[in-house]
Structure formats: structure tokens, C-alpha cells
Design a protein around this motif. Structure first.
Motif, PDB file in Angstrom:
ATOM      1  N   VAL A  88       9.467  -0.451   6.693  1.00  0.00           N
ATOM      2  CA  VAL A  88       8.529  -1.580   6.763  1.00  0.00           C
ATOM      3  C   VAL A  88       9.190  -2.842   6.206  1.00  0.00           C
ATOM      4  N   ALA A  89       9.879  -2.719   5.080  1.00  0.00           N
ATOM      5  CA  ALA A  89      10.572  -3.882   4.501  1.00  0.00           C
ATOM      6  C   ALA A  89      11.614  -4.430   5.478  1.00  0.00           C
ATOM      7  N   SER A 123       0.823  -1.213   0.000  1.00  0.00           N
ATOM      8  CA  SER A 123       0.000   0.000   0.000  1.00  0.00           C
ATOM      9  C   SER A 123       0.852   1.256   0.000  1.00  0.00           C
ATOM     10  N   TYR A 124       1.919   1.252   0.803  1.00  0.00           N
ATOM     11  CA  TYR A 124       2.829   2.397   0.810  1.00  0.00           C
ATOM     12  C   TYR A 124       3.491   2.587  -0.555  1.00  0.00           C
ATOM     13  N   THR A 125       3.860   1.502  -1.208  1.00  0.00           N
ATOM     14  CA  THR A 125       4.550   1.599  -2.491  1.00  0.00           C
ATOM     15  C   THR A 125       3.639   2.186  -3.568  1.00  0.00           C
ATOM     16  N   VAL A 126       2.392   1.740  -3.610  1.00  0.00           N
ATOM     17  CA  VAL A 126       1.446   2.288  -4.589  1.00  0.00           C
ATOM     18  C   VAL A 126       1.155   3.754  -4.261  1.00  0.00           C
ATOM     19  N   PHE A 127       0.972   4.057  -2.980  1.00  0.00           N
ATOM     20  CA  PHE A 127       0.725   5.436  -2.556  1.00  0.00           C
ATOM     21  C   PHE A 127       1.914   6.330  -2.915  1.00  0.00           C
ATOM     22  N   TYR A 128       3.118   5.822  -2.710  1.00  0.00           N
ATOM     23  CA  TYR A 128       4.332   6.561  -3.064  1.00  0.00           C
ATOM     24  C   TYR A 128       4.317   6.931  -4.548  1.00  0.00           C
ATOM     25  N   GLN A 129       4.042   5.946  -5.399  1.00  0.00           N
ATOM     26  CA  GLN A 129       4.076   6.207  -6.830  1.00  0.00           C
ATOM     27  C   GLN A 129       2.948   7.148  -7.252  1.00  0.00           C
ATOM     28  N   GLU A 179       7.287  16.491  -0.199  1.00  0.00           N
ATOM     29  CA  GLU A 179       7.498  16.136   1.211  1.00  0.00           C
ATOM     30  C   GLU A 179       6.866  14.778   1.522  1.00  0.00           C
ATOM     31  N   LEU A 180       5.658  14.576   1.009  1.00  0.00           N
ATOM     32  CA  LEU A 180       4.942  13.336   1.284  1.00  0.00           C
ATOM     33  C   LEU A 180       5.640  12.136   0.655  1.00  0.00           C
ATOM     34  N   TYR A 181       6.027  12.224  -0.605  1.00  0.00           N
ATOM     35  CA  TYR A 181       6.655  11.045  -1.208  1.00  0.00           C
ATOM     36  C   TYR A 181       8.030  10.772  -0.614  1.00  0.00           C
ATOM     37  N   ASN A 182       8.741  11.796  -0.167  1.00  0.00           N
ATOM     38  CA  ASN A 182      10.020  11.555   0.512  1.00  0.00           C
ATOM     39  C   ASN A 182       9.807  10.807   1.827  1.00  0.00           C
ATOM     40  N   ASP A 183       8.757  11.169   2.557  1.00  0.00           N
ATOM     41  CA  ASP A 183       8.428  10.471   3.802  1.00  0.00           C
ATOM     42  C   ASP A 183       8.010   9.019   3.522  1.00  0.00           C
ATOM     43  N   LEU A 184       7.215   8.823   2.483  1.00  0.00           N
ATOM     44  CA  LEU A 184       6.778   7.469   2.124  1.00  0.00           C
ATOM     45  C   LEU A 184       7.969   6.605   1.723  1.00  0.00           C
ATOM     46  N   PHE A 185       8.929   7.185   1.034  1.00  0.00           N
ATOM     47  CA  PHE A 185      10.135   6.459   0.619  1.00  0.00           C
ATOM     48  C   PHE A 185      10.849   5.866   1.834  1.00  0.00           C
TER      49      PHE A 185
END
Length: 159
Positions: free
Chosen positions: A68-69, A27-33, A56-62
Motif C-alpha cells: 500500500v505504501a 488501518s493495516y498498521t494498527v491491525f498489524y500491531q 500467518e495473519l500478521y505476516n500477510d499484513l506486513f
């Protein structure tokens, strides 16, 4: 003791937790993209402010994706890395090219709603497993994201 993993947690409970963390990773990966797409494609009067917020958001998701991994690895399991698997397991759907800021913010709010709900589920599982590491991670993520929901909702006049 043979039913415990390397960090002293029950293997069966850790496996269940790892699977839910795998959903979160997807979910984080799809949200990131999706967020990268919002950043790249946003148009209109709120371009300057949203372009920065999306970055800012995608940097945090990265960072969260990596965390998580690595948590899945710490529990003794292997994180998925194939995007095709992420798309099939994600609670967040791939976004179609979004250029409208309001639509992007709505999609972000929906993504946070799904993520926070899943993280609360993981929090319950980690509590049951006595897994303070995952528990602390989920608590931190939920707290951060609840504030972001408030901020994005305020921006969108939805609160």
C-alpha cells in the motif's frame, strides 16, 4: 497532459485515491500491531492453533503494508510513516492486551469488516480514476479477506 501523473492518471483523482490509501495504510498498521499482540499474549486451550493463525495473519499484513505504501508512491505521493498519525487515521482502534482467543477473533472480524468496506471505497475511486493497478490490488485484498472472514467466523461459530 499536464493534469496527468507519471503513470498517466489524473493528478486530482490520484490525490484523492492516495488519501484513502493512506487511511488503509494506517488501518493495516494498527491491525498489524494488534495481531502481533494477539500472537504474543494469547492464552488457553486454543493457544497452539491461534498462535499460528495470528502469525500467518500478521505476516500477510506486513506485506500489504509495504504494498500500500509503495502504491501511494507510485501514484506520486508520500506515504505517512509516523505511528501517531496511523493511530489518528486508522479505522481500527488499538487493542488492549488481549489474552482471550474469542475476543481476539472478534476483534479480527471487526477489523476485516472495516478494511473490506474501506477497500470497496478505494475500488470505486480507482475504477473512476482508471487506475487498474490499485483496482487489482483492492480486488485481490477483498477476495482474500472475505475468505478469511468466513474462516474466522466458522472458527468462532458466527456464521
Amino acid at each position: 497532459m499536464s493534469n496527468l501523473n507519471n503513470i498517466g492518471l489524473d493528478k486530482e483523482k490520484s490525490e484523492k485515491l492516495s488519501k484513502k490509501l493512506g487511511e488503509l495504510l494506517a488501518s493495516y498498521t494498527v491491525f498489524y500491531q494488534n495481531t502481533r499482540g494477539y500472537h504474543w499474549n494469547i492464552k488457553g486451550k486454543s493457544f497452539f492453533e491461534l498462535h499460528i493463525k495470528f502469525e500467518e495473519l500478521y505476516n500477510d499484513l506486513f506485506v500489504k503494508i509495504d504494498d500500500v505504501a509503495e502504491r501511494i508512491l507510485t501514484l506520486g505521493f508520500t506515504p505517512e510513516h509516523r505511528y501517531s498519525e496511523y493511530v489518528s487515521k486508522s479505522l481500527i482502534e488499538e487493542s488492549v492486551k488481549v489474552t482471550d482467543g474469542e475476543k481476539a477473533v472478534d476483534e479480527i472480524l471487526n477489523a476485516f469488516k472495516a478494511l473490506i468496506s474501506l477497500q470497496r471505497e478505494i475500488l470505486d475511486l480507482s475504477d473512476d480514476a482508471g487506475d487498474e493497478g490499485t483496482n487489482a490490488m483492492m480486488s485481490d485484498y477483498i477476495s482474500e479477506q472475505e475468505k478469511l472472514v468466513w474462516m474466522y467466523s466458522s472458527y468462532a461459530h458466527k456464521q
